[in-house]
Write a protein that holds these residues in place. Structure first.
Motif, PDB file in Angstrom:
ATOM      1  N   GLU A  51     -49.894-109.958  76.546  1.00 52.49           N
ATOM      2  CA  GLU A  51     -49.642-108.514  76.398  1.00 52.49           C
ATOM      3  C   GLU A  51     -48.694-108.236  75.231  1.00 52.49           C
ATOM      4  N   LEU A  52     -47.711-109.103  75.045  1.00 53.44           N
ATOM      5  CA  LEU A  52     -46.778-108.937  73.929  1.00 53.44           C
ATOM      6  C   LEU A  52     -47.510-109.075  72.596  1.00 53.44           C
ATOM      7  N   VAL A  53     -48.385-110.065  72.492  1.00 54.19           N
ATOM      8  CA  VAL A  53     -49.153-110.264  71.260  1.00 54.19           C
ATOM      9  C   VAL A  53     -50.099-109.087  71.031  1.00 54.19           C
ATOM     10  N   LYS A  54     -50.711-108.603  72.097  1.00 57.89           N
ATOM     11  CA  LYS A  54     -51.624-107.456  71.995  1.00 57.89           C
ATOM     12  C   LYS A  54     -50.907-106.245  71.387  1.00 57.89           C
ATOM     13  N   LYS A  55     -49.698-105.967  71.833  1.00 60.92           N
ATOM     14  CA  LYS A  55     -48.922-104.838  71.313  1.00 60.92           C
ATOM     15  C   LYS A  55     -48.530-105.072  69.856  1.00 60.92           C
ATOM     16  N   LEU A  56     -48.147-106.300  69.516  1.00 58.70           N
ATOM     17  CA  LEU A  56     -47.819-106.646  68.144  1.00 58.70           C
ATOM     18  C   LEU A  56     -49.012-106.386  67.231  1.00 58.70           C
ATOM     19  N   VAL A  57     -50.187-106.814  67.650  1.00 66.73           N
ATOM     20  CA  VAL A  57     -51.409-106.622  66.862  1.00 66.73           C
ATOM     21  C   VAL A  57     -51.744-105.134  66.724  1.00 66.73           C
ATOM     22  N   GLU A  58     -51.631-104.378  67.810  1.00 65.26           N
ATOM     23  CA  GLU A  58     -51.894-102.934  67.758  1.00 65.26           C
ATOM     24  C   GLU A  58     -51.014-102.257  66.714  1.00 65.26           C
ATOM     25  N   ASP A  59     -49.718-102.572  66.756  1.00 63.43           N
ATOM     26  CA  ASP A  59     -48.781-101.942  65.820  1.00 63.43           C
ATOM     27  C   ASP A  59     -49.035-102.405  64.395  1.00 63.43           C
ATOM     28  N   ALA A  60     -49.355-103.674  64.203  1.00 60.17           N
ATOM     29  CA  ALA A  60     -49.641-104.186  62.853  1.00 60.17           C
ATOM     30  C   ALA A  60     -50.859-103.480  62.269  1.00 60.17           C
ATOM     31  N   ARG A  61     -51.876-103.290  63.080  1.00 60.31           N
ATOM     32  CA  ARG A  61     -53.080-102.581  62.606  1.00 60.31           C
ATOM     33  C   ARG A  61     -52.747-101.138  62.241  1.00 60.31           C
ATOM     34  N   ARG A  62     -51.990-100.480  63.096  1.00 58.19           N
ATOM     35  CA  ARG A  62     -51.641 -99.081  62.854  1.00 58.19           C
ATOM     36  C   ARG A  62     -50.795 -98.931  61.587  1.00 58.19           C
ATOM     37  N   GLU A  63     -49.920 -99.911  61.333  1.00 57.28           N
ATOM     38  CA  GLU A  63     -49.005 -99.849  60.189  1.00 57.28           C
ATOM     39  C   GLU A  63     -49.561-100.576  58.960  1.00 57.28           C
ATOM     40  N   ASN A  64     -50.809-101.073  59.069  1.00 60.21           N
ATOM     41  CA  ASN A  64     -51.467-101.792  57.975  1.00 60.21           C
ATOM     42  C   ASN A  64     -50.635-102.982  57.500  1.00 60.21           C
TER      43      ASN A  64
END
Length: 88
Positions: A51-64
C-alpha cells in the motif's frame, strides 16, 4: 487502510514516529529515491508495504516524477512492466 504523507515519507499509523509501516524517501529533482520500507513485525503480512508503494507510485505519476528503488522491496516492485512510466 489510510496511507498518510509525512516529511520525506509515507506511513500507515498514528503518525510518522508511531507507525505500523513506513516508506522513507529523498527527492532529488524529478527523481524520488525510495530508501527504506519498514513494517513493524506485528503488522507483517497485511499488505502494508504494498500500500505504501502504491501511494508513492500514484503521487509520482500525478507529479510527473520518476522513482529510484534503493530499497530492495521497492526495486523489486518496480521491475513489473506496469511501472515502466515511473521507473528511474
Amino acid at each position: 487502510m489510510e496511507v498518510k504523507k509525512g516529511k520525506n515519507c509515507y506511513y500507515i499509523g498514528e503518525d510518522q514516529t508511531n507507525y505500523k509501516g513506513i516508506l522513507q524517501y529523498e527527492e532529488k529533482g524529478d527523481v524520488i529515491d525510495a530508501k527504506h520500507t519498514i513494517v513493524k513485525e506485528e503488522f507483517g503480512g497485511q499488505g502494508l508495504a504494498g500500500e505504501l508503494v502504491k501511494k508513492l507510485v500514484e503521487d509520482a505519476r500525478r507529479e510527473n516524477k520518476k522513482i529510484k528503488g534503493t530499497c530492495s522491496y521497492v526495486a523489486k516492485k518496480l521491475e513489473s512492466s506496469e511501472f515502466n512510466d515511473v521507473r528511474a
